[in-house]
Write an enzyme that holds these catalytic residues in place. Structure first.
Site, PDB file in Angstrom:
ATOM      1  N   ASN A 112       0.845  -1.203   0.000  1.00 45.39           N
ATOM      2  CA  ASN A 112       0.000   0.000   0.000  1.00 45.39           C
ATOM      3  C   ASN A 112       0.876   1.246   0.000  1.00 45.39           C
ATOM      4  OD1 ASN A 112      -2.412   1.564   0.307  1.00 45.39           O
ATOM      5  ND2 ASN A 112      -1.987   1.763   2.491  1.00 45.39           N
ATOM      6  N   HIS A 114       0.636   5.158   1.519  1.00 50.12           N
ATOM      7  CA  HIS A 114      -0.148   5.982   2.449  1.00 50.12           C
ATOM      8  C   HIS A 114       0.437   7.393   2.449  1.00 50.12           C
ATOM      9  CE1 HIS A 114      -2.680   6.954   5.837  1.00 50.12           C
ATOM     10  NE2 HIS A 114      -1.634   7.526   6.411  1.00 50.12           N
ATOM     11  N   SER A 141       4.465   7.003   2.594  1.00 48.13           N
ATOM     12  CA  SER A 141       5.103   5.756   3.025  1.00 48.13           C
ATOM     13  C   SER A 141       4.549   4.610   2.203  1.00 48.13           C
ATOM     14  CB  SER A 141       4.798   5.471   4.501  1.00 48.13           C
ATOM     15  OG  SER A 141       5.158   6.543   5.321  1.00 48.13           O
ATOM     16  N   ASP A 150      -2.886   0.801   8.238  1.00 43.25           N
ATOM     17  CA  ASP A 150      -1.702   1.628   7.960  1.00 43.25           C
ATOM     18  C   ASP A 150      -0.559   1.305   8.926  1.00 43.25           C
ATOM     19  OD1 ASP A 150      -3.100   2.944   5.892  1.00 43.25           O
ATOM     20  OD2 ASP A 150      -3.961   4.362   7.320  1.00 43.25           O
TER      21      ASP A 150
HETATM   22  C1  GRF Z   1      -2.805   8.897  -2.880  1.00 44.68           C
HETATM   23  O1  GRF Z   1      -2.465  10.111  -2.294  1.00 44.68           O
HETATM   24  C2  GRF Z   1      -2.450   7.761  -1.974  1.00 44.68           C
HETATM   25  O2  GRF Z   1      -1.376   8.005  -1.140  1.00 44.68           O
HETATM   26  C3  GRF Z   1      -3.685   7.602  -1.142  1.00 44.68           C
HETATM   27  O3  GRF Z   1      -4.753   7.910  -1.991  1.00 44.68           O
HETATM   28  C4  GRF Z   1      -4.307   8.765  -3.023  1.00 44.68           C
HETATM   29  C5  GRF Z   1      -4.698   8.127  -4.324  1.00 44.68           C
HETATM   30  O4  GRF Z   1      -4.523   8.963  -5.418  1.00 44.68           O
HETATM   31  N1  GRF Z   1      -3.736   6.293  -0.547  1.00 44.68           N
HETATM   32  P1  GRF Z   1      -4.608   8.382  -6.898  1.00 44.68           P
HETATM   33  O5  GRF Z   1      -5.952   7.702  -7.031  1.00 44.68           O
HETATM   34  O6  GRF Z   1      -3.462   7.458  -7.104  1.00 44.68           O
HETATM   35  O7  GRF Z   1      -4.540   9.599  -7.777  1.00 44.68           O
END
Ligand code: GRF
Length: 226
Positions: A112, A114, A141, A150
């Site tokens: 993932n 985050h 991260s 997370d």
């Molecule tokens: C990203 O900022 C990611 O860190 C978070 O959700 C957002 C997704 O953006 N988990 P995208 O859909 O990749 O534009």
């Protein structure tokens, strides 16, 4: 001699899919030696689905609202993922909490991203909370997923400064630029067989990580030359 097939990847999304796009581009450029076999969204009509289709990647919706509870949704999601027989499942802005059964099924091959420097600001609204807390550094991260939200072992972090006149939007945009550079790097390590999870610990190049890598570390910079 037969070439070994590229590792298969399934990407889960819920929204705009800019991280998905960074992965699609990295595969196309040869920066990720893997194959994105499928994209699944829990929300219909999000822009990320269109990005997948434009790249010729099978994309489908499994709408969580069609399921009475988290377990049955996760079972359906698992079955859809398994059809692609992926080596790796990548969460790229996937906004659902996953059940222990799902996490266990994909243990060691579920990653993932985050938008905070974990362990700070787990959960939602990380940019707002970083501004409220008055931190000077923020970032993203990339971590293996475990059953703690997370809370899985962190592989790589990328930091950005917080500027005095930042809004949640300007800060998010600065963090996302780093996300798009850092995420493909980690996925490539996994595809190269360099990155593993062993007994809850991250290993890179046959060594356990003592702390999360930082995007500016020599190893990540060295890799950017290839
Ligand atoms: C990203 O900022 C990611 O860190 C978070 O959700 C957002 C997704 O953006 N988990 P995208 O859909 O990749 O534009």
């Amino acid at each position: 001699m037969r070439q070994s097939p590229s590792p298969g990847i399934v990407v889960l999304i819920s929204g705009s899919g800019t991280n998905l796009q960074a992965l699609i581009d990295a595969v196309a450029n040869g920066d990720i030696h893997g194959e994105i076999r499928g994209v699944i969204s829990n929300r219909p009509e999000v822009a990320g689905l269109e990005r997948a289709r434009r790249a010729g990647i099978p994309a489908r919706v499994i709408n969580h609202q069609d399921f009475s509870d988290r377990d049955t949704f996760d079972q359906a999601l698992m079955a859809a993922i398994d059809q692609h027989q992926p080596d790796l499942v990548v969460l790229a802005g996937f906004m659902r909490v996953l059940t222990p059964a799902f996490v266990g099924h994909h243990e060691g091959r579920l990653i993932n991203i985050h938008p905070s420097l974990l362990p700070d600001f787990r959960g939602l609204h990380t940019h707002e909370r970083a501004l409220e807390a008055g931190v000077q550094l923020h970032g993203c991260s990339i971590h293996f997923v475990n059953t703690e939200l997370d809370g899985g072992p962190v592989i790589l972090q990328a930091s950005v400064p917080v500027l005095p006149d930042d809004t949640p939007q300007t800060l998010a945009a600065r963090v996302q630029q780093q996300e798009h550079r850092a995420y493909p790097r980690v996925i490539q390590w996994f595809c190269q067989g360099r990155l593993t999870l062993r007994n809850g610990q991250v290993w890179l190049d046959e060594k356990p990580l003592q702390a999360p890598l930082q995007f500016s570390d020599p190893i990540t910079l060295a890799d950017s030359a290839c």
